[in-house]
Design a protein around this motif. Structure first.
Motif, PDB file in Angstrom:
ATOM      1  N   GLU A  22       0.820  -1.223   0.000  1.00  0.00           N
ATOM      2  CA  GLU A  22       0.000   0.000   0.000  1.00  0.00           C
ATOM      3  C   GLU A  22       0.852   1.271   0.000  1.00  0.00           C
ATOM      4  OE1 GLU A  22      -3.263  -0.080  -0.371  1.00  0.00           O
ATOM      5  OE2 GLU A  22      -3.349  -2.261  -0.253  1.00  0.00           O
TER       6      GLU A  22
ATOM      7  N   TYR B  99     -15.106   7.084   4.921  1.00  0.00           N
ATOM      8  CA  TYR B  99     -16.366   6.866   5.643  1.00  0.00           C
ATOM      9  C   TYR B  99     -16.064   6.623   7.117  1.00  0.00           C
ATOM     10  CZ  TYR B  99     -19.063   6.438   1.275  1.00  0.00           C
ATOM     11  OH  TYR B  99     -19.683   6.694   0.077  1.00  0.00           O
TER      12      TYR B  99
ATOM     13  N   LYS C  79      -8.086   0.848   5.235  1.00  0.00           N
ATOM     14  CA  LYS C  79      -7.086   0.653   4.184  1.00  0.00           C
ATOM     15  C   LYS C  79      -6.981   1.839   3.216  1.00  0.00           C
ATOM     16  CE  LYS C  79      -6.128  -3.174   1.132  1.00  0.00           C
ATOM     17  NZ  LYS C  79      -6.771  -3.394  -0.146  1.00  0.00           N
TER      18      LYS C  79
END
Ligand code: ADP
Ligand code: ASP
Ligand code: MG
Length: 244
Positions: free
Chosen positions: A148, A176, A206
């Motif tokens: 990532e 969110y 993530k």
């Protein structure tokens, strides 16, 4: 206005999606100077990891980084081609070409310094398209920043060039209050402070890698998390204070 635009793996998973991303970049380029940062296509990094593990349980970490970094080389070249094909001049760059210098902690390298020689391209209206996730050591070994890690590449480049925004385009349209792919009635947030975002990232949200949030906070780079499939939506601003 200077903007870094980062696209994650799901945003460039196939050729149609790469063409879609090229159109988003072309639109933004009408009103801003942009640097593009891209992840490997789809699940490429997983597939490369699996190849290594078919050879040995414990691949040499230098060689593993040499292998995993190749996914991003493919996506930058294809995206630069897609931009050129719609009349936007673009050039692909790997970490060595962009001067993304790191320590030699293979698999989890930290960025020390970025030279980012983009001004030459910008003066000619060319869009630099840069590999995320990759670095280079002072011994000229290839490193990766950890899974990532492209989020961190994008924010670090934004800091190096003094960008107004680092836009992280992904497969959801913002941050969110819970993972929207898991919690059906999760609520989208217009604004999240660096501190709150770091807590969420450390708890497994993530959508932004924790190190990218720390880098953004350190250099006070406003990050906008935006949807690749809803590009007209401004997404979620991650910053120190809410802006007008
Ligand atoms: P990319 O390939 O663009 O880097 P990621 O898969 O790393 O995308 O991150 C996006 C994913 O993060 C979303 O698909 C979503 O399932 C997940 N996610 C987890 N928590 C959150 C959250 N609080 N807000 C938004 N997305 C979240
Ligand atoms: N391609 C790398 C990964 O899959 C880096 C990234 O996507 O940010 O982890
Ligand atoms: Mg990601």
């Amino acid at each position: 206005m200077k903007i870094v635009m980062k696209f994650g793996g799901t945003s460039v998973a196939d050729i149609d999606k790469i063409k879609n991303v090229a159109n988003i970049i072309a639109n933004q380029h009408q009103t801003a100077d942009v640097v593009v940062v891209v992840s490997a296509m789809g699940k490429t990094t997983n597939a490369l990891t699996s190849l290594a593990h078919q050879i040995t349980d414990k691949p040499n970490l230098r060689e593993l980084d040499a292998l995993l970094s190749t996914g991003e080389n493919t996506s930058v070249a294809l995206l630069a081609m897609a931009l050129n094909a719609i009349g936007c001049s673009a050039r692909s760059y790997n970490a060595w070409q962009m001067g993304i210098w790191t320590d030699d902690n293979f698999g989890d390298a930290k960025i020390k310094y970025i030279t980012a020689p983009i001004w030459h391209d910008w003066s000619k209206g060319i869009i630099p398209v840069v590999t995320g996730f990759q670095g280079i050591t002072y011994n000229q070994d290839i490193t990766t920043l950890g899974r990532e890690g492209s989020d961190t590449s994008a924010v670090a480049i934004a800091a190096a060039i003094g960008a107004d925004y680092c836009d992280i385009y992904t497969d959801v349209d913002g941050v969110y209050d819970a993972d929207p792919n898991v919690i059906k009635d999760a609520k989208k947030l217009d604004f999240v402070s660096y501190d709150d975002m770091l807590k969420m990232a450390n708890n497994g949200a993530k959508v932004l890698h924790p190190r990218s949030v720390m880098t953004a906070q350190k250099h006070n780079i406003p990050v906008r998390v935006r949807g690749t499939f809803t590009p007209n939506d401004i997404g979620t601003l991650v910053a120190c204070v809410r802006q007008k």
